[in-house]
Structures are given as structure tokens and as C-alpha cells.
Design a protein around this motif. Structure first.
Motif, PDB file in Angstrom:
ATOM      1  N   PHE A   1      -8.706  42.753  -6.864  1.00  0.00           N
ATOM      2  CA  PHE A   1      -9.015  43.856  -5.563  1.00  0.00           C
ATOM      3  C   PHE A   1      -9.420  42.754  -4.465  1.00  0.00           C
ATOM      4  CE2 PHE A   1      -9.888  46.331  -9.396  1.00  0.00           C
ATOM      5  CZ  PHE A   1      -9.422  47.380  -8.916  1.00  0.00           C
ATOM      6  N   MET A   2      -8.494  42.107  -4.012  1.00  0.00           N
ATOM      7  CA  MET A   2      -8.648  41.245  -2.694  1.00  0.00           C
ATOM      8  C   MET A   2      -7.192  41.117  -2.162  1.00  0.00           C
ATOM      9  SD  MET A   2      -9.773  37.923  -4.151  1.00  0.00           S
ATOM     10  CE  MET A   2     -11.394  38.142  -5.020  1.00  0.00           C
ATOM     11  N   GLN A   3      -7.219  40.577  -0.916  1.00  0.00           N
ATOM     12  CA  GLN A   3      -5.774  40.405  -0.331  1.00  0.00           C
ATOM     13  C   GLN A   3      -5.039  39.065  -0.546  1.00  0.00           C
ATOM     14  OE1 GLN A   3      -7.584  42.103   3.860  1.00  0.00           O
ATOM     15  NE2 GLN A   3      -5.390  42.367   3.932  1.00  0.00           N
ATOM     16  N   LYS A   4      -6.085  38.239  -0.798  1.00  0.00           N
ATOM     17  CA  LYS A   4      -5.464  36.798  -1.045  1.00  0.00           C
ATOM     18  C   LYS A   4      -6.126  36.556  -2.529  1.00  0.00           C
ATOM     19  CE  LYS A   4      -5.122  32.098   0.403  1.00  0.00           C
ATOM     20  NZ  LYS A   4      -5.173  31.200   1.503  1.00  0.00           N
ATOM     21  N   VAL A   5      -5.279  36.212  -3.533  1.00  0.00           N
ATOM     22  CA  VAL A   5      -5.322  36.050  -4.805  1.00  0.00           C
ATOM     23  C   VAL A   5      -4.956  34.410  -4.902  1.00  0.00           C
ATOM     24  CG1 VAL A   5      -5.048  36.525  -7.310  1.00  0.00           C
ATOM     25  CG2 VAL A   5      -5.066  38.266  -5.441  1.00  0.00           C
ATOM     26  N   ASN A   6      -5.947  33.751  -5.757  1.00  0.00           N
ATOM     27  CA  ASN A   6      -5.647  32.356  -6.104  1.00  0.00           C
ATOM     28  C   ASN A   6      -5.613  32.459  -7.739  1.00  0.00           C
ATOM     29  OD1 ASN A   6      -5.477  29.768  -6.641  1.00  0.00           O
ATOM     30  ND2 ASN A   6      -7.751  29.221  -6.209  1.00  0.00           N
ATOM     31  N   LEU A   7      -4.249  31.747  -8.129  1.00  0.00           N
ATOM     32  CA  LEU A   7      -4.102  31.828  -9.567  1.00  0.00           C
ATOM     33  C   LEU A   7      -4.294  30.525  -9.948  1.00  0.00           C
ATOM     34  CD1 LEU A   7      -1.028  34.355 -10.303  1.00  0.00           C
ATOM     35  CD2 LEU A   7      -3.625  34.685 -10.694  1.00  0.00           C
ATOM     36  N   ASN A   8      -5.066  30.025 -11.271  1.00  0.00           N
ATOM     37  CA  ASN A   8      -4.941  28.733 -11.783  1.00  0.00           C
ATOM     38  C   ASN A   8      -3.773  28.735 -12.763  1.00  0.00           C
ATOM     39  OD1 ASN A   8      -5.374  26.375 -12.966  1.00  0.00           O
ATOM     40  ND2 ASN A   8      -7.526  26.771 -13.326  1.00  0.00           N
ATOM     41  N   ILE A   9      -2.801  28.077 -12.596  1.00  0.00           N
ATOM     42  CA  ILE A   9      -1.608  28.265 -13.617  1.00  0.00           C
ATOM     43  C   ILE A   9      -1.382  26.834 -14.110  1.00  0.00           C
ATOM     44  CG2 ILE A   9      -0.328  29.840 -12.241  1.00  0.00           C
ATOM     45  CD1 ILE A   9       1.515  27.445 -11.125  1.00  0.00           C
ATOM     46  N   SER A  10      -2.485  25.681 -14.100  1.00  0.00           N
ATOM     47  CA  SER A  10      -2.217  24.524 -14.396  1.00  0.00           C
ATOM     48  C   SER A  10      -2.088  24.421 -16.126  1.00  0.00           C
ATOM     49  CB  SER A  10      -3.547  23.799 -14.196  1.00  0.00           C
ATOM     50  OG  SER A  10      -4.825  24.153 -14.907  1.00  0.00           O
ATOM     51  N   ASP A  11      -2.775  25.427 -16.835  1.00  0.00           N
ATOM     52  CA  ASP A  11      -2.532  25.337 -18.201  1.00  0.00           C
ATOM     53  C   ASP A  11      -1.168  25.992 -18.690  1.00  0.00           C
ATOM     54  OD1 ASP A  11      -4.958  24.176 -18.499  1.00  0.00           O
ATOM     55  OD2 ASP A  11      -5.940  26.213 -18.583  1.00  0.00           O
ATOM     56  N   LEU A  12      -0.379  26.442 -17.921  1.00  0.00           N
ATOM     57  CA  LEU A  12       0.873  27.062 -18.124  1.00  0.00           C
ATOM     58  C   LEU A  12       1.959  25.870 -18.526  1.00  0.00           C
ATOM     59  CD1 LEU A  12       1.243  30.209 -15.684  1.00  0.00           C
ATOM     60  CD2 LEU A  12       0.420  30.065 -18.079  1.00  0.00           C
ATOM     61  N   PRO A  13       2.735  26.303 -19.271  1.00  0.00           N
ATOM     62  CA  PRO A  13       3.745  25.253 -19.647  1.00  0.00           C
ATOM     63  C   PRO A  13       4.766  25.466 -18.441  1.00  0.00           C
ATOM     64  CG  PRO A  13       3.613  26.488 -21.597  1.00  0.00           C
ATOM     65  CD  PRO A  13       2.678  27.264 -20.575  1.00  0.00           C
ATOM     66  N   THR A  14       5.532  24.530 -18.185  1.00  0.00           N
ATOM     67  CA  THR A  14       6.597  24.400 -17.131  1.00  0.00           C
ATOM     68  C   THR A  14       7.775  25.325 -17.687  1.00  0.00           C
ATOM     69  OG1 THR A  14       8.028  22.669 -18.333  1.00  0.00           O
ATOM     70  CG2 THR A  14       6.338  21.892 -16.487  1.00  0.00           C
ATOM     71  N   GLY A  15       8.170  26.068 -16.549  1.00  0.00           N
ATOM     72  CA  GLY A  15       9.383  27.203 -16.724  1.00  0.00           C
ATOM     73  C   GLY A  15       9.286  27.966 -15.670  1.00  0.00           C
TER      74      GLY A  15
END
Length: 402
Positions: free
Chosen positions: A368-382
């Protein structure tokens, strides 16, 4: 005919004299033909003023009929500018064939296939040989050089790729820096490989093709998890079916270790023209892992008789097509991203779902905001898909996790 190599000492026993090749000039159906019997090898010479300058020629042609030769070899010898045998500038190369027995074999051979014959201005010898040793029977006709374009060979090089080099893992192309490939023809392949040039461009030619394995194993395994496409250019005069298979041997990096994945895609190529295959890796549906690519297998029809020229073999990351999937409701950056990914919209983002290539939800948020910060450091490459809802409207984008 006078053929003698001073480095060869002949045993002139009566038995061996009887087994020397015998030449007979005869006619078959009114056509002049040369017959060789007791053939082990025979030298045909054009020396002195008869040296042949074949520098402008493209092909060497010979028609052959044999009732019993299981191997037939053709050697050309250039004795160099000094016009002397053994003068230090001699060049030669021999090509073996497996002839069809009791039928005419028409060999129209690219001079570029005689890879060791790097000079052709002083051709002095044609040497024919084969098996069985000193027992072959051979009829030959129509022996000549020519420069007519071969309908079974591309007249032009494969198209020059335009994909950005920083988005490519290239196995074979003059356009890019190529990664190491262990072999372009595994020992278990059923095909012959020739490296040659077409219009000055390096090209690989497979003949008598049933299937051929190309391997990148050990430290040369290819990690294609960030790639979106597989590219290959192919030219064939006769293949009615052409198949491309990719094999991933899994995290254990061993064939048959239980986690191998592979998938094969068949094509019907246009004959006698370059076919450019730029295949989505997602189309290799059984190739569910791509971090340990170890094999590219090419096969097709006719069985064990296909001829195919290939060039520009590479994986690519189609960043442009990924970004084009974003619509105007959201903006994501950076793309590719490593640790943090930002989503921006003109209005509040109500819901965010991140999906992997298998369609599994790996991140869900209700910011519920206009700018969202996603932490993707734990995601596998792809490659991942973002689904967002802004003011009740759905928005979709893709990004690459490095």
C-alpha cells in the motif's frame, strides 16, 4: 605413369611384383575409364610443365566404382614454389571415404576440406589408396578440378548475429568470444566433423549425420540460468528433420546421477538456405534446470546420411524482450538486480506477488505505497515474474535475478 617416393624401399620379390597395382585403360558403355587392380596405393603425377595451378578452383571431383574397397582415400600433393618433391614447402592432405560397393560414387570435394593443402598452385600428385591392402579393384572417371558453386555447400556465410555481446554465452561464433568446449564430436557420435570456412567465416560441417554430441563438461559446464534463448544457425541440403537437444547434468555434475534434465525439439528446415533458430529456453520444457548444461546433441533425418553446416551457437539473455513485458502501470529497476529491486507506480501498490519460472510464489507483499522495495537477495539466480495490483488493475513485469 611414373610414381616413386625416394623414402620408400620396395621389396621387389616376385610375389610383391604381382601385387603391385595394375592399370588398365578400357571402355564401359563406350566411355573411357581407368581400372586399377591389386590396389594398395597408386600415384598419378602432373610434374614439370604439367603442374596444376588450382588456386582459383573450389572443388576436386572424381567418380569411383569398386566391388570390394571398404575404404577409399584421396590425397592431393602440392610440391610448392620450388617445384621439387621434399623441398621443404610441400603440402598435402588425404581424405578417407567409405564407398558404396558395386555402384558409382561421385565425390565432389571442397578443396577447403583438404585442410593441410594450404597451397594449391603447384599440384603434382593425386594419390589413391584404400582397403583391402594390395587387393582393391577400382574404376575411376571424370577426374577434374572446378570452381562451380557446389549446390550442397552454402554460397554465403551464416547471418551475423546482432545480439549484444554482454548478454551472450557463445560456444561458437566469429562475432563473440567463445567459452571453452570440450569436444564438437564425442567418441559416441555417429557423424563426421569438418572445420572449414564459408565466405571467410568459420563454420562446422557434419556429414553422414545420424547424431552428434557436443560437450561442455567439468569446468566448462554452462550456467544458463540467466539466459532466455538458445541460438543456432543451420544450413542443410538434405535433412528433412533437424533436432536440437540440450542436456543439464544437475548439481552433482555427473551423467546419470539422478538429477539430469534434457529436452529435444524437432524442426523441418528449409533446404539449401540458412535456418536461424532462436529458441526460447522455456520451449525446452523438460529442461527444468539450466545451471549445469553439459551437452548439445544434434540429430535428424535421413538416418546417418544428413549433411549440416552450423554456426553462431550461443545462449542469450533477451533483456529487451523482458523489459517490453512491463506495462505502463509500474516501473521496476534495476533489471537485472542482485539484492534490491524497486517497484514504482503513480498510485499505491496494493498487492505484489513474485513467481519463479515454475509459477511458484516466492514473495508476497501488501505494501500500500507508491514505491516498493523488494529484498531479493535470498532468491536463486534466474528469471522471475512480478504480478502487482494498482487501484484494482493488474500489472505484470519480469526481471532477472543475478
Amino acid at each position: 605413369l611414373n610414381f616413386c617416393d625416394p623414402e620408400i624401399v620396395f621389396d621387389l620379390s616376385f610375389d610383391n611384383l604381382l601385387r603391385f597395382p595394375v592399370l588398365t585403360d578400357l571402355q564401359i558403355a563406350g566411355n573411357d575409364v581407368k581400372q586399377y587392380t591389386n590396389l594398395d596405393f597408386v600415384g598419378i603425377e602432373t610434374v614439370g610443365p604439367n603442374l596444376i595451378n588450382a588456386t582459383t578452383m573450389l572443388n576436386f571431383h572424381i567418380d569411383v566404382w569398386t566391388p570390394n574397397m571398404t575404404t577409399f582415400r584421396v590425397k592431393l600433393v602440392d610440391i610448392g614454389a620450388d617445384a621439387a618433391f621434399g623441398g621443404g614447402d610441400d603440402k598435402e592432405f588425404e581424405i578417407p571415404f567409405t564407398p558404396v560397393l558395386s555402384g558409382w560414387n561421385s565425390y565432389d570435394i571442397l578443396l577447403s576440406d583438404f585442410t593441410g593443402l594450404t597451397s594449391r598452385a603447384h599440384i603434382a600428385q593425386l594419390i589413391l589408396s584404400g582397403l583391402p591392402t594390395a587387393a582393391g579393384t577400382l574404376f575411376i572417371d571424370n577426374v577434374y578440378f572446378h570452381k562451380s558453386p557446389d549446390p550442397n555447400v552454402p554460397a554465403t556465410a551464416a547471418p551475423i548475429p546482432t545480439t549484444a555481446a554482454n548478454t551472450v554465452i557463445s560456444l561458437f561464433s566469429n562475432t563473440y568470444t567463445n567459452v571453452a568446449v570440450d569436444t564438437w564430436r564425442t567418441p559416441w557420435s555417429n557423424a563426421m566433423l569438418t572445420d572449414l570456412q564459408i565466405a571467410g567465416n568459420d563454420t562446422k560441417k557434419y556429414t553422414a549425420l545420424d547424431f552428434v554430441g557436443i560437450e561442455t563438461v567439468g569446468p566448462n559446464l554452462i550456467d544458463a540460468t540467466l539466459m532466455t534463448n538458445f541460438h543456432l544457425d543451420a544450413w542443410t541440403p538434405n535433412m528433412t528433420t533437424f533436432r536440437i537437444k540440450l542436456v543439464d547434468i544437475g548439481a552433482d555434475a555427473a551423467f546419470g546421477g539422478g538429477d539430469d534434465k534434457e529436452f529435444e525439439i524437432p524442426f523441418t528446415p528449409i533446404l539449401s538456405g540458412w535456418n536461424t533458430y532462436n529458441i526460447l529456453l522455456s520451449d525446452f520444457t523438460g529442461l527444468t534446470t539450466r545451471a549445469h548444461i553439459a551437452q548439445l546433441i544434434l540429430s535428424g533425418l535421413p538416418t546417418a546420411a544428413g549433411t549440416v553446416f552450423i554456426d553462431n551457437v550461443y545462449f542469450s539473455r533477451n533483456v529487451v524482450s523482458i523489459n517490453s513485458l512491463q506495462n505502463s502501470l509500474i516501473k521496476i529497476y534495476p533489471n537485472p538486480a542482485t539484492d534490491q529491486l524497486y517497484i514504482e507506480a503513480k498510485n499505491n501498490v496494493q498487492n505484489v506477488i513474485v513467481l519463479n519460472v515454475l509459477g511458484q510464489e516466492v514473495i508476497t507483499m501488501k505494501p500500500f505505497m507508491q514505491k516498493v522495495n523488494l529484498n531479493i537477495s535470498d532468491l536463486p539466480t534466474g528469471i522471475y515474474t512480478i504480478k502487482a495490483i494498482i487501484d484494482g488493475q493488474n500489472s505484470t513485469a519480469k526481471f532477472i535475478k543475478n
